[in-house]
Design a protein around this motif. Structure first.
Motif, PDB file in Angstrom:
ATOM      1  N   GLN A   1       5.533   3.693   2.036  1.00  0.00           N
ATOM      2  CA  GLN A   1       5.592   3.872   3.668  1.00  0.00           C
ATOM      3  C   GLN A   1       5.293   2.516   4.116  1.00  0.00           C
ATOM      4  O   GLN A   1       6.009   2.074   4.967  1.00  0.00           O
ATOM      5  N   GLN A   2       4.579   1.759   3.409  1.00  0.00           N
ATOM      6  CA  GLN A   2       4.098   0.465   3.974  1.00  0.00           C
ATOM      7  C   GLN A   2       5.425  -0.307   3.774  1.00  0.00           C
ATOM      8  O   GLN A   2       5.817  -1.387   4.627  1.00  0.00           O
TER       9      GLN A   2
ATOM     10  N   ASP B   1       7.775   0.115   6.192  1.00  0.00           N
ATOM     11  CA  ASP B   1       7.413  -0.296   7.675  1.00  0.00           C
ATOM     12  C   ASP B   1       7.578  -1.928   7.645  1.00  0.00           C
ATOM     13  O   ASP B   1       7.717  -2.396   8.633  1.00  0.00           O
TER      14      ASP B   1
ATOM     15  N   THR C   1       0.971  -1.301   0.012  1.00  0.00           N
ATOM     16  CA  THR C   1       0.136   0.049  -0.052  1.00  0.00           C
ATOM     17  C   THR C   1       0.935   1.187   0.084  1.00  0.00           C
ATOM     18  O   THR C   1       0.845   1.929   0.925  1.00  0.00           O
TER      19      THR C   1
END
Lengths: 409, 409
Positions: B100-101, B104, B97
Motif C-alpha cells: 500500500q505504501q 502511495d 511499509t
C-alpha cells in the motif's frame, strides 16, 4: 524518456542536512550532526523480552490490523499522557510510524498548494520539508529564549491567515530551547482567537534534566484546560527518544474529526504501522519502568551536555556562545557576526568533526552564524577529541581571509 | 470552527469496503469479505526465532536507519527476484511499509491533480482510492480472462495520455485472474511505445497452485528482456502474503531515478519503516525455507478454494458462475443480470455471511452483479455453513420482488 515527476516530487528536494550526514559517515569522523539518541540508552533486554511475549501470545500479531493502531497500546499511551496532565483518550488517538509520519499525515489532510503555515524561527528542518512537499508556504515567527513572541505570532496570524501553526516547544530541534508557560498560553489563546490549529510536535518533552524545575504543560493541556469542546491542538509524540527509534512508533492525539480523517489518510498511505512493534511496546509498558528509564536517559544526556559545554568553555572561543538546555538532545551555537556556519562546517569536515550549520532550519532568511550540536549520540569518551577538532576548525577559520566568502568542500 | 480540510482529505473518502468489513465484525458473522491470508499459515515459530536473532545481534536494530531500508534484506530480496527471472539490484530497491505504501509513494511522486491513470476493469479498490486522493483520474481498460485487451489499452493510451498504467496482473484482487504471457508482452510494448510507466503490483504472484503450469513472467522481467536501459516497469511486492502482513514490509523495484525520488518522498513520509521487522525478515530468509513454505500455503489455499467451489457448485444456483483461480486469494462471482450484488450483500449480512459486492472495484461505471469472495481467511470448517448462508441469502433475493431496487440494511 524523462520521468514526469509530480509537483510534490519537485517540491521534495534532497535534504541538505541528509547530504551532510553522508559526510558524517566518512571514516574517522566524529559526528555531532545527527539527531540520534544514544544507542547505549536502548533497553535492549526489556525490548527483547517484550517481543518474546508478543510471539508467545500467538499469531494474531502477525495478521493485518486496524489503521488506528493496537488499541491496548493506545490505552497505555492515553494513561501516561493523563498522568502527566494531558487529557487523552484512546479514541482520539492514531498510532503512526513515528512523529515524521504524524507531521506528514497532518499536512496531507490540511494543506493545499499555497496554504500558509507559521513556524518557529528557527524550526525543525524536516517539518519545513514536509510543508514544502505539499506546496505549503512556511512563514517564520520571531522567537526569543521563551518561545514565539506573541506580537509577531498575532501579526502573522492576521497577515497570512495560516492553516496551521507548527511548533516544537519543548527542547526544540534545533535550539534545545523550551517555551515558558506564559508563552504557551498566549499561543493557545491567539490560535483560538484566529481559529487556527496548532500542531504541537513533542518528541523530546520527556527528556528533562530537572523535571521538578520546569512548569511547562503541553499546549494541548493548556488548550483543554482553557476551552470547552474539541481540542484546537494536534499533539504528536513518539517512543523514538524514550524507548528506541527502530520501533517506529509515534502517535497523534487530536480532536475526533482530525483523528478520523488522518486515519483515512493513513489507510491510503500504508494501511497500518507494524502491529508487532506496537504490541511489543504495549508488552514493554506493562512491566518496564519507563519513567525510571527516562530519568536515567535524561541524567546521562545531561552529563554528556555538561561535559561537552565544559570542554567547549575551556577553549575560550572568541564571540562564540551557546545555551544550556534543560532537556532534549541539542545545543544551539551562536558564532560571531561574519563567521559563516557553512564555512565552519567545511573546516570541521576537514578536521573530521561534523556539526550542522543552522541555515536550513529557517522558513525565511536564515541566520548564517548558527550551528546545531547533538550531544546525545557520540560516545562521551570522544567529546574531548571532538572539541579539539572544533577548536582546530575555528583556528582554520581565523587563519583564512575568507570570513565572508563561501568555502567549498 | 470547522476544520479546513485539504483537497487530498476531501478526496480520501472512507472506503465502502472498510465500512462493510465493520459489518463483518458482528458476532456470529462468517466473513469471506476481507483480503486476509490464513492466520494459521504464518510461520510463527520461525518468525519468533528471527526476532530473537535480531536482538542477539545488539542494539543497532533499534537505532534510526536509512530510508531505503536494511541493505542485507534488499540483497536477499534481489537474489530471490533474480532466481525467479526478474533482474534486480539492491540499489534499485526501496523497502516500504507494505505494498500500500509502495502505491502511495509512486502516486505521490508522479501524480498531479487531473493526471490520468489507466487501470484494469475491475481493479484493486485501494489503488483507486490512492489515485483519487492525489486527485488523479482513473480510467478502466477493458479486460477479459487473459488481461487487458491491447486495443482498449492502446486506445486509452492515445486518448488519455496517462502518467501511469496500474495493474495487478497475477491473481488479481478482486478477480483472481492471471494475465497471459502474450498480454503481458503487449502491455509492455504499448507502454514503451507511448512512454508511459507501468506500476506492476504483485502481492499474490508467488501464491501459485500449479507453478509448473504457468508461464507468466513479471511484466518487469519482460520489459528488461525486451528493452535496453532503465526499466519502464515499477514493480512492487510484499511479504504480507508469503510470510505475514503484520511485519509490514514490501518493496519497490524500479529505475534508479524512480527509486531515488521515491526514497526522498518516503523520507518526508516516515523517515523509514521498522528496521526491527526488516532485520527479522532478513534473519528469517537466512535459514527459513520460504519457497517450501509458499508451496505449503499455496496447497492449503488451493484446497480451501476447491472445497468452497465444490460446496457452491452443489447448490446449483441459477445463473451464478465463478472462475477457478490458479492462485492468489480471491474468487470472482458473476450473478444473473438484475441480481444486484449490493442487495445480495445485504441479504448475506442478514444471514450472517459477508461477501463484498464488486461495485467499488471499477474506475468507471461498475458491473453491479459481481462479487468478490476471499477463500483464504475463513476456517475451512466453516465453509459448509458459509455456503448454506449464501444459499439462504440467494433464496431471500428470489423471494423478494425487489430484484432491481436497492435493499437497505
Amino acid at each position: 524518456m524523462s520521468t514526469p515527476w509530480s509537483k510534490m516530487a519537485q517540491n521534495t528536494p534532497s535534504s541538505v542536512v541528509r547530504d551532510m550526514l553522508q559526510a558524517a559517515q566518512a571514516p574517522g569522523m566524529i559526528s555531532l550532526a545527527g539527531g540520534l539518541p544514544a544507542q547505549t540508552s536502548f533497553p535492549l533486554e526489556a525490548i527483547r523480552l517484550a517481543y518474546e511475549k508478543v510471539f508467545m501470545s500467538g499469531s494474531a500479531a502477525l495478521q493485518y490490523a486496524e489503521t488506528e493502531g493496537y488499541r491496548p497500546l493506545r490505552v497505555k499511551i492515553a494513561e501516561r499522557l493523563e498522568s502527566k496532565g494531558l487529557p487523552a483518550s484512546p479514541d482520539h488517538m492514531l498510532l503512526t510510524t513515528g512523529s515524521q509520519q504524524s507531521i506528514d499525515l497532518i499536512c496531507r489532510i490540511l494543506l493545499d498548494p499555497g496554504d500558509r503555515v507559521l513556524v518557529e524561527s528557527p524550526t525543525y528542518l524536516a517539518a519545513l520539508q514536509v510543508i514544502q512537499s505539499y506546496q505549503g508556504v512556511s512563514h517564520g515567527v520571531a522567537c526569543d529564549d521563551h518561545g514565539m513572541l506573541p506580537e509577531s505570532l498575532e501579526e502573522q496570524l492576521q497577515l497570512h491567515r495560516p492553516k496551521l501553526v507548527y511548533i516544537n516547544p519543548t527542547f526544540s530541534n534545533p535550539t534545545g530551547k523550551v517555551w515558558s508557560r506564559e508563552r504557551r498560553q498566549q499561543a493557545v489563546d491567539l490560535c483560538r482567537k484566529y481559529s487556527v490549529l496548532i500542531l504541537e510536535d513533542d518528541p523530546y518533552g520527556e527528556i528533562r534534566f530537572n523535571p521538578e524545575q520546569l512548569d511547562v504543560p503541553a499546549l494541548a493541556a493548556l488548550d483543554a484546560a482553557s476551552y470547552e469542546g474539541p481540542s484546537n491542538v494536534i499533539y504528536t509524540s513518539t517512543f523514538s527518544k524514550t524507548v528506541a527509534p527502530g520501533l517506529r512508533t509515534g502517535w497523534i492525539l487530536a480532536a475526533p474529526d482530525i483523528v478520523k480523517i488522518a486515519a483515512r489518510a493513513k489507510q491510503g498511505a500504508d494501511l497500518h504501522s507494524s502491529s508487532i512493534d506496537q504490541r511489543a511496546l504495549h508488552a514493554l509498558l506493562e512491566t518496564f519502568d519507563l519513567d525510571g528509564h527516562i530519568r536515567h536517559i535524561s541524567q546521562d544526556y545531561e552529563e554528556r551536555m555538561k561535559k561537552l559545554t565544559t570542554l567547549m568553555a575551556s577553549k575560550s572561543w572568541d564571540g562564540i556562545t551557546w545555551n544550556s538546555p534543560q532537556g532534549g538532545m541539542f545545543l544551539w551555537l551562536q558564532l560571531p557576526e561574519g563567521m559563516l556556519a557553512s564555512n565552519l562546517f567545511t573546516y570541521g569536515i576537514q578536521e573530521k568533526v561534523c556539526i550542522v550549520p543552522g541555515d536550513s532550519f529557517y522558513a525565511g532568511t536564515p541566520e548564517l552564524n548558527r550551528m546545531r550540536i547533538n550531544f546525545t549520540h557520540t560516545d562521551p569518551e570522544l567529546l574531548p577529541e571532538a572539541v579539539e577538532r572544533m577548536d582546530r576548525a575555528i583556528q582554520r577559520w581565523h587563519a583564512s581571509n575568507q570570513s565572508d566568502h563561501v568555502v567549498t568542500m
